[in-house]
Scaffold this motif. Structure first.
Motif, PDB file in Angstrom:
ATOM      1  N   GLN A  27       2.473   7.774   4.890  1.00 40.18           N
ATOM      2  CA  GLN A  27       2.523   8.317   6.177  1.00 40.18           C
ATOM      3  C   GLN A  27       2.568   9.760   6.208  1.00 40.18           C
ATOM      4  OE1 GLN A  27       2.565   6.877   9.549  1.00 40.18           O
ATOM      5  NE2 GLN A  27       1.868   5.253   8.367  1.00 40.18           N
ATOM      6  N   ILE A  30       1.733  15.159  10.526  1.00 37.34           N
ATOM      7  CA  ILE A  30       0.333  15.862  11.173  1.00 37.34           C
ATOM      8  C   ILE A  30       0.571  16.766  12.352  1.00 37.34           C
ATOM      9  CG2 ILE A  30      -1.180  13.933  10.809  1.00 37.34           C
ATOM     10  CD1 ILE A  30      -0.992  13.300  13.690  1.00 37.34           C
ATOM     11  N   GLY A  40       5.325  14.177  14.274  1.00 41.50           N
ATOM     12  CA  GLY A  40       4.134  13.364  14.511  1.00 41.50           C
ATOM     13  C   GLY A  40       3.656  12.821  12.957  1.00 41.50           C
ATOM     14  N   TYR A  41       3.277  11.488  12.839  1.00 37.90           N
ATOM     15  CA  TYR A  41       2.727  10.949  11.680  1.00 37.90           C
ATOM     16  C   TYR A  41       1.542  10.268  11.909  1.00 37.90           C
ATOM     17  CZ  TYR A  41       7.572  12.497  10.139  1.00 37.90           C
ATOM     18  OH  TYR A  41       8.657  13.093   9.840  1.00 37.90           O
ATOM     19  N   GLN A  42       0.801  10.412  10.826  1.00 35.57           N
ATOM     20  CA  GLN A  42      -0.385   9.344  10.581  1.00 35.57           C
ATOM     21  C   GLN A  42      -0.453   8.869   9.329  1.00 35.57           C
ATOM     22  OE1 GLN A  42      -3.813  11.811  11.831  1.00 35.57           O
ATOM     23  NE2 GLN A  42      -4.953   9.739  12.591  1.00 35.57           N
ATOM     24  N   SER A  43      -1.002   7.777   9.203  1.00 33.51           N
ATOM     25  CA  SER A  43      -1.584   7.146   7.855  1.00 33.51           C
ATOM     26  C   SER A  43      -2.256   7.852   7.213  1.00 33.51           C
ATOM     27  CB  SER A  43      -1.632   5.545   8.069  1.00 33.51           C
ATOM     28  OG  SER A  43      -3.067   5.433   8.720  1.00 33.51           O
ATOM     29  N   LYS A  44      -2.302   7.852   5.772  1.00 40.16           N
ATOM     30  CA  LYS A  44      -3.499   8.637   5.234  1.00 40.16           C
ATOM     31  C   LYS A  44      -4.655   7.918   5.364  1.00 40.16           C
ATOM     32  CE  LYS A  44      -2.321   6.603   0.515  1.00 40.16           C
ATOM     33  NZ  LYS A  44      -1.939   7.145  -0.796  1.00 40.16           N
ATOM     34  N   THR A  46      -6.024   6.995   7.880  1.00 40.48           N
ATOM     35  CA  THR A  46      -6.761   7.395   9.147  1.00 40.48           C
ATOM     36  C   THR A  46      -6.912   8.815   9.295  1.00 40.48           C
ATOM     37  OG1 THR A  46      -4.668   7.232  10.351  1.00 40.48           O
ATOM     38  CG2 THR A  46      -6.249   5.413  10.537  1.00 40.48           C
ATOM     39  N   PHE A  47      -6.179   9.486   8.493  1.00 36.93           N
ATOM     40  CA  PHE A  47      -6.233  11.063   8.524  1.00 36.93           C
ATOM     41  C   PHE A  47      -7.232  11.508   7.781  1.00 36.93           C
ATOM     42  CE2 PHE A  47      -5.561  15.215   6.568  1.00 36.93           C
ATOM     43  CZ  PHE A  47      -4.864  15.860   7.486  1.00 36.93           C
TER      44      PHE A  47
END
Length: 78
Positions: A27, A30, A40-44, A46-47
């Motif tokens: 994670q 972002i 705010g977080y996003q998986s690598k 999808t990033f």
């Protein structure tokens, strides 16, 4: 020359991400709040595709038409 500089600015983070991808946490932060804490977080997974897509869009818009008359027409439309 400006296009080359812009391309380098967009490609360097992509290349660094590819190089360090396996060492990154699953994670990624972002977005950061006013205190500087991540909120705010996003998986690598999808990033990076999203970053590459947005970079391609920015480069396409920045490149624009070479012909000044085409640029003038675009300004008239917008």
């Amino acid at each position: 020359m400006n296009r080359i500089i812009a391309l380098v600015i967009l490609l360097v983070p992509i290349l660094m991400g590819i190089y360090a991808y396996q060492d990154l946490p699953d994670q990624l932060a972002i977005h950061f709040g006013p205190t500087g804490e991540p909120d705010g977080y996003q998986s690598k997974q999808t990033f990076f595709p999203a970053y590459v897509l947005l970079s391609a869009i920015v480069m396409g818009v920045a490149a624009g038409p070479e012909d000044r008359s085409q640029k003038r027409k675009l300004r008239e439309v917008c």
